[in-house]
Design an enzyme around this catalytic site. Structure first.
Site: not given
Ligand SMILES: Cc1cc2nc3c(=O)[nH]c(=O)nc-3n(C[C@H](O)[C@H](O)[C@H](O)COP(=O)(O)O)c2cc1C
Length: 364
Positions: A58, A60, A106, A110, A172-174, A176-177, A215, A246-247, A297
């Site tokens: 939120f 960032k 999303n 980053f 270490v869990s997004s 999108n990278t 995370k 994460n997501t 959620g």
């Protein structure tokens, strides 16, 4: 919120929400500020006014730290993810609402102002920090897209923020990278954690060392979760807590919105069960030895309560802000306090992992 959703796209409304918060748009009184004796507890040697927190993503770049810590009603707030070098992230559009599903996808990738600018904002905010009533404050660390040896980026993050925060998160869990999530593999994780631990030790902050959290993604299979549980419970790596989760990159069959086909991480209501089950497994695999921060959620008191009963000591939320705005914070706290009382728990700490104790009783 439906009017906002009609006229303003996902990223712009996010930007305006952070801006409004930073300009002091959070009410200084009212339901969000109401606290409940059932929700006040001790962890990591400090008092938490409540266990409900703001998840990373939120704020960032740390633009609204003081109002979030002081006025939002959250018991903990987390900024980031922050990368060492400023980077723009992926091209737009990169945030999508799944209105019918109360979800968000999303693929920001980053976007970050970088550690230099964000550290300055954190230091300015910390100059004001004068009360234990303010939220427990964390910085979530990421890596730059082009960095090959990720551990060096996390070390930079540790060096920039260790002196100014209550906790640090190794994200270490997004999804999108590229390559980031492979760091959850046992051998890579062990290397990363040894490296980060020695950087933190070098800080000689041991008297007031920030807590260190990891995370993780909700998409890990049983064996991967087992490996992570083994690593995080090994004292030599100095992990104090684990954020689950994460997501997700999965797309549950139940999704209705046409945006479900967008690439990225899915959050909000559709990830709720997946991440609560992940909390439940992690609590079992770690025998409740390490605090879990349940995330995914949470949109009402019942969702938070389920995560706590499954094993979470703290709970975070983000996507429900998109659908309910800031009043969700007061609602979650009020409903959670009510649920605890109804089930005869004097304090939230008594409910942590309660489902596991019932299962044990049933097996006897
Ligand atoms: C728009 C958006 C951006 C996010 N950015 C980050 C991030 O930078 N770092 C991170 O660790 N998690 C990030 N997250 C994940 C959230 O912190 C959280 O783990 C996830 O959304 C599940 O919680 P929720 O369902 O309450 O949103 C982001 C989530 C969203 C929706």
């Amino acid at each position: 919120m439906p009017i906002v959703h009609k006229f303003i796209d996902g990223e712009d409304s996010h930007k305006w929400a952070v801006r409004a918060a930073s300009w002091g748009g959070l009410p200084k009184w009212g339901w969000n500020k109401q606290e409940y004796p059932e929700l006040k507890f001790e962890l990591f040697g400090r008092t938490f006014k409540n266990p409900i927190g703001l998840a990373a993503g939120f704020d960032k770049d740390g633009e609204a730290i003081v109002p979030l810590a002081k006025d939002s009603g959250f018991g903990l707030i987390e900024i980031g993810s922050v990368t060492p070098i400023p980077q723009p992230g992926n091209s737009k559009p990169r945030v999508f609402r799944l209105l019918e599903d109360e979800g968000v996808i999303n693929r920001y990738g980053f976007n970050s102002d970088g550690v230099g600018k964000v550290q300055q904002r954190v230091r300015n905010a910390r100059d004001y920090w004068n009360s234990q009533d303010w939220a427990y404050f964390g910085v979530n660390l990421g890596k730059n897209k082009l960095t090959e040896d990720a551990k060096l980026d996390y070390e930079i993050g540790v060096n920039y923020f260790a002196s100014y925060c209550d906790y640090l998160v190794l994200n270490v869990s997004s999804p999108n990278t590229p390559g980031l999530r492979s760091m959850q593999k046992k051998s890579d994780l062990e290397k990363l954690l040894s490296y980060v631990k020695s950087s933190l030790d070098l800080h000689r902050l041991n008297e007031k060392r920030p807590q260190l959290f990891l995370k993780i993604a909700p998409d890990l299979i049983e064996n991967e979760l087992k490996d992570i549980a083994q690593v995080v419970t090994n004292k030599k790596y100095g992990i104090d807590g684990i954020i689950v989760s994460n997501t997700t990159i999965s797309r549950p069959d139940s999704l209705q919105s046409e945006n479900k086909a967008e690439t990225g991480g899915l959050s909000g209501a559709p990830v709720k069960e997946i991440s609560t089950e992940c909390v439940r497994k992690m609590y079992s695999l770690t025998n409740g030895q390490i605090p879990i921060i349940g995330c995914g959620g949470v949109a009402n008191g019942k969702d938070a309560y389920e995560k706590i009963r499954a094993g979470a000591s703290l709970v975070q939320l983000y996507s429900s802000l998109v659908y309910q705005g800031f009043p969700v914070i007061g609602k979650v706290k009020r409903e959670l306090a009510e649920l605890l009382k109804n089930d005869g728990f004097d304090n939230v700490t008594d409910a942590i992992g309660a489902d596991h104790r019932i299962n044990q009783e049933n097996r006897k």
